[in-house]
Scaffold this motif. Structure first.
Motif, PDB file in Angstrom:
ATOM      1  N   VAL A   3       0.841  -1.197   0.000  1.00  0.00           N
ATOM      2  CA  VAL A   3       0.000   0.000   0.000  1.00  0.00           C
ATOM      3  C   VAL A   3       0.878   1.250   0.000  1.00  0.00           C
ATOM      4  O   VAL A   3       0.522   2.275  -0.584  1.00  0.00           O
ATOM      5  N   VAL A   4       2.045   1.159   0.629  1.00  0.00           N
ATOM      6  CA  VAL A   4       2.972   2.279   0.681  1.00  0.00           C
ATOM      7  C   VAL A   4       3.367   2.665  -0.750  1.00  0.00           C
ATOM      8  O   VAL A   4       3.710   1.816  -1.567  1.00  0.00           O
ATOM      9  N   GLN A  51       0.763  10.652  -1.755  1.00  0.00           N
ATOM     10  CA  GLN A  51       0.935   9.204  -1.827  1.00  0.00           C
ATOM     11  C   GLN A  51       1.121   8.675  -0.415  1.00  0.00           C
ATOM     12  O   GLN A  51       1.517   9.406   0.487  1.00  0.00           O
ATOM     13  N   VAL A  52       0.791   7.397  -0.225  1.00  0.00           N
ATOM     14  CA  VAL A  52       0.867   6.787   1.096  1.00  0.00           C
ATOM     15  C   VAL A  52       2.332   6.617   1.498  1.00  0.00           C
ATOM     16  O   VAL A  52       3.134   6.070   0.741  1.00  0.00           O
ATOM     17  N   LYS A  53       2.660   7.110   2.687  1.00  0.00           N
ATOM     18  CA  LYS A  53       4.011   6.944   3.245  1.00  0.00           C
ATOM     19  C   LYS A  53       4.042   5.754   4.201  1.00  0.00           C
ATOM     20  O   LYS A  53       4.930   4.919   4.133  1.00  0.00           O
ATOM     21  N   ASP A  54       3.052   5.668   5.113  1.00  0.00           N
ATOM     22  CA  ASP A  54       2.980   4.585   6.089  1.00  0.00           C
ATOM     23  C   ASP A  54       1.527   4.237   6.362  1.00  0.00           C
ATOM     24  O   ASP A  54       0.642   5.077   6.211  1.00  0.00           O
ATOM     25  N   ALA A  84      -5.082   5.043   9.955  1.00  0.00           N
ATOM     26  CA  ALA A  84      -4.788   6.192   9.093  1.00  0.00           C
ATOM     27  C   ALA A  84      -3.647   5.842   8.140  1.00  0.00           C
ATOM     28  O   ALA A  84      -2.970   4.812   8.300  1.00  0.00           O
ATOM     29  N   PHE A  85      -3.454   6.711   7.174  1.00  0.00           N
ATOM     30  CA  PHE A  85      -2.302   6.648   6.274  1.00  0.00           C
ATOM     31  C   PHE A  85      -1.529   7.949   6.436  1.00  0.00           C
ATOM     32  O   PHE A  85      -2.108   9.027   6.280  1.00  0.00           O
ATOM     33  N   LEU A 134     -10.090   1.897  -0.468  1.00  0.00           N
ATOM     34  CA  LEU A 134      -8.705   1.458  -0.622  1.00  0.00           C
ATOM     35  C   LEU A 134      -8.741   0.386  -1.685  1.00  0.00           C
ATOM     36  O   LEU A 134      -9.306  -0.690  -1.488  1.00  0.00           O
ATOM     37  N   GLY A 135      -8.172   0.705  -2.834  1.00  0.00           N
ATOM     38  CA  GLY A 135      -8.178  -0.238  -3.941  1.00  0.00           C
ATOM     39  C   GLY A 135      -6.799  -0.794  -4.204  1.00  0.00           C
ATOM     40  O   GLY A 135      -5.820  -0.451  -3.547  1.00  0.00           O
ATOM     41  N   ARG A 136      -6.713  -1.630  -5.191  1.00  0.00           N
ATOM     42  CA  ARG A 136      -5.437  -2.259  -5.548  1.00  0.00           C
ATOM     43  C   ARG A 136      -4.429  -1.269  -6.109  1.00  0.00           C
ATOM     44  O   ARG A 136      -3.234  -1.517  -6.066  1.00  0.00           O
ATOM     45  N   ASP A 137      -4.923  -0.128  -6.625  1.00  0.00           N
ATOM     46  CA  ASP A 137      -4.023   0.815  -7.276  1.00  0.00           C
ATOM     47  C   ASP A 137      -3.962   2.188  -6.626  1.00  0.00           C
ATOM     48  O   ASP A 137      -3.064   2.962  -6.933  1.00  0.00           O
TER      49      ASP A 137
END
Length: 190
Positions: free
Chosen positions: A11-12, A26-29, A41-42, A66-69
């Protein structure tokens, strides 16, 4: 959206998009609540190679999907300053590199990632990816957990019975964990 399994590490780096298609971060953690196992959370970073971490985060309550992409949010207002950060995490622990022990005291190895079960309502920790440190085994396995387990800064405790249900393939994780699997309804992300 069909339920699917994914590693938090996968996901990161996913983009955070608004429902209008704007890429805003973009997702960091991935922040997981240690008591419930739910994604809380993200944390975020800016888009692009030279962008650093952002002060804002996206709490799970603001996630549309929250999807695959990608992670989808309604709009830029979904970002909240400080949401999911260390001061807001109420004792959350970074589990990567943490030792995995059975409740009987057997040292299994170290956490390299966590497995999330993603549905339309939530994303929940359902297992650990562990690099084995045992003399009789090498490699990485996925260990299912059916409920939140004890997590400290040094150790994650799992029931010894969980070691009988390991797999090294995310596609076989539900079957190994004894969970329901309907062909085509649940897909593991590779």
């Amino acid at each position: 959206m069909n339920a699917f399994l994914t590693r938090a590490g996968d996901v990161v780096g996913r983009p955070v998009l608004t429902l209008h298609g704007d890429a805003i971060a973009q997702v960091k953690d991935v922040i997981v609540d240690p008591e419930t196992g739910s994604v809380r959370a993200f944390t975020l970073s800016g888009r692009g190679m030279l962008s650093g971490p952002l002060k804002e985060a996206v709490p799970w309550s603001a996630v549309h999907a929250l999807g695959r992409d990608a992670v989808m949010v309604a709009d830029r207002d979904a970002l909240r300053e400080g949401a999911g950060t260390a001061s807001d995490s109420e004792g959350g622990t970074n589990m990567l590199g943490t030792r995995v022990l059975t409740q009987e005291g057997e040292d299994v190895g170290k956490v390299t990632d966590v497995v999330l079960d993603v549905t339309t309502e939530e994303a929940r920790l359902v297992g650990y990816e562990v690099r084995l440190d045992r003399h009789d085994e090498e490699g990485t396995v996925l260990i299912p957990v059916s409920a939140p387990v004890v997590v400290s800064a040094e150790n994650v405790l799992v029931p010894a019975a969980a070691l009988r249900s390991t797999t090294d393939d995310l596609a076989d994780f539900r079957k190994a964990a004894g969970g329901p699997h309907e062909e085509g309804a649940d897909d593991a992300e590779q």
